[in-house]
Design an enzyme around this catalytic site. Structure first.
Site, short mmCIF file in Angstrom:
data_model
loop_
_atom_site.label_atom_id
_atom_site.label_comp_id
_atom_site.label_asym_id
_atom_site.label_seq_id
_atom_site.Cartn_x
_atom_site.Cartn_y
_atom_site.Cartn_z
CG ASP A 181 -2.22 0.79 1.00
OD1 ASP A 181 -2.26 2.05 0.69
OD2 ASP A 181 -3.25 0.34 1.10
CB THR B 26 -7.16 6.48 0.38
OG1 THR B 26 -7.02 5.29 -0.46
CG2 THR B 26 -7.36 7.74 -0.71
CG ASP C 162 2.45 4.59 -6.53
OD1 ASP C 162 1.70 3.92 -6.97
OD2 ASP C 162 2.37 5.82 -6.65
CE LYS D 246 0.91 7.93 -12.30
NZ LYS D 246 1.85 8.95 -11.66
CE LYS E 169 3.57 -12.98 -20.82
NZ LYS E 169 5.12 -12.95 -20.58
CB ALA F 9 -10.89 -4.65 -6.20
CE1 TYR G 262 -12.85 3.46 -8.01
CE2 TYR G 262 -15.20 3.59 -8.17
CZ TYR G 262 -14.00 2.85 -7.78
OH TYR G 262 -14.06 1.83 -7.04
CE1 TYR H 42 0.07 -8.99 -18.88
CE2 TYR H 42 -0.96 -7.46 -19.61
CZ TYR H 42 0.05 -7.87 -19.46
OH TYR H 42 1.21 -7.10 -19.52
CB THR I 7 -18.57 -3.35 0.50
OG1 THR I 7 -18.91 -4.03 -0.40
CG2 THR I 7 -18.16 -4.17 1.64
#
Length: 329
Positions: free
Chosen positions: A33, A37, A58, A93, A107, A116, A147, A161, A177
């Protein structure tokens, strides 16, 4: 030997609960992470656990994880309107560059990857309830497009992929959720209402409150994601609770739950805010043998108890500490 799983967005709401789940199931968990956020408090109880590692990183930059990987869960992304409206470039990004990096890692490691996605790929839907065959009604250049389109691209490159490289991929389309570890001031309906009630403020309803949402408790959501990862199904699956409620009725439920006497005040509906949101979970029932178990009254009681335990400082906090640092990147 225990299987190893990388979970991005590990310090976030969903990511931290996924870390708990996979450790409980006997996995070696690597959490990642960048904490824009996410909050380390969500996973600090795992730092001393022998089956957990954490990397502050990142994923929009090169991602390297030494050793074998069996699975990757890509949950790194701002997920609330306040987040992605303040950091739109980072949102785009992480859905594009971040997903590309993690697909490349999957891969390289010959690992199965679950991404997600979100009910926001359906936009302001013209089909109700929404099933996985609906292509959506999205404004690509609207404020929410950063978003919505990040997630739609994420699905596209994941399937590319799968088709081109034969990569084992899974796509979870996650509906609203809720539960412990949500950020109180992230702009989503439940923490916004509870926060206002706890601070003694009036509850803000946008529009006339007739728009609907369907709320899934965190335990049910995590179980659905877990089953999807271990399934043999590579196409998108809705994971959410089909019990629909209007925002106005939900505000009344919050007032009753919190035993407060706040008024409901109305503000203009934000641009492109979906008027209906309800998942068709027929595919999840058939393929995963999954459906929600926790009733809203039970889940909301647990969530309210969690928020009641927060400090006054947390209740009054208006902006995440890391936004100013990252806002211009």
């Amino acid at each position: 030997m225990a299987k190893r799983i990388l979970i991005t967005g590990a310090a976030g709401f969903l990511g931290s609960h996924l870390c708990d789940k996979f450790i409980a199931e006997g996995y070696q968990v690597i959490g990642m992470d960048n904490l824009i956020t996410g909050d380390k408090k969500n996973i600090e109880h795992l730092f001393q656990h022998k089956s957990f590692q954490f990397f502050h990183h990142d994923v929009t930059t090169f991602v390297h994880v030494p050793g074998k990987l069996d699975y990757i869960l890509h949950f790194a992304s701002p997920a609330s309107p306040i987040d992605y409206l303040k950091i739109p470039i980072q949102t785009l990004k992480v859905g594009s560059l971040g997903t590309h990096n993690l697909l490349g890692l999957a891969k390289e490691k010959n690992a199965r990857i679950l991404i997600a996605s979100t009910s926001e790929v359906y936009g302001d839907p013209q089909v109700h309830p929404q099933d996985e065959n609906y292509y959506g009604n999205v404004n690509t250049i609207g404020p929410r497009g950063v978003y919505d389109e990040a997630k739609r691209f994420q699905e596209s490159i994941t399937m590319a992929y799968h088709r081109f490289h034969g990569l084992e991929t899974r796509i979870a389309r996650i509906f609203n959720t809720y539960g412990p570890r949500m950020r109180l001031n992230d702009g989503r309906v439940i923490p916004a209402f509870i926060g206002q009630a706890l601070r003694g403020e009036d509850l803000t309803v946008f529009g006339d409150g007739s728009q609907t949402r369907s709320f899934c408790y965190i335990d049910d959501q995590i179980e659905g994601i877990y089953r999807l990862l271990l399934s043999d199904y590579q196409y998108p699956v809705n994971i959410g609770n089909p019990e629909e409620i209007s925002i106005l009725d939900f505000a009344e439920e919050i007032i009753s739950l919190t035993a407060t006497h706040q008024k409901i005040v109305y503000k203009e509906l934000p641009k492109d805010d979906p008027l209906q949101r309800q998942p068709d979970i027929s595919r999840a029932k058939e393929i995963l043998n999954w459906e929600p178990k926790v009733k809203r009254a039970e889940g909301m009681k647990k969530t309210y108890d969690y928020f009641k335990g927060l400090s006054l400082e947390e209740l009054e906090k208006k902006e995440h500490k890391d936004f100013k640092e990252h806002i211009r990147k």
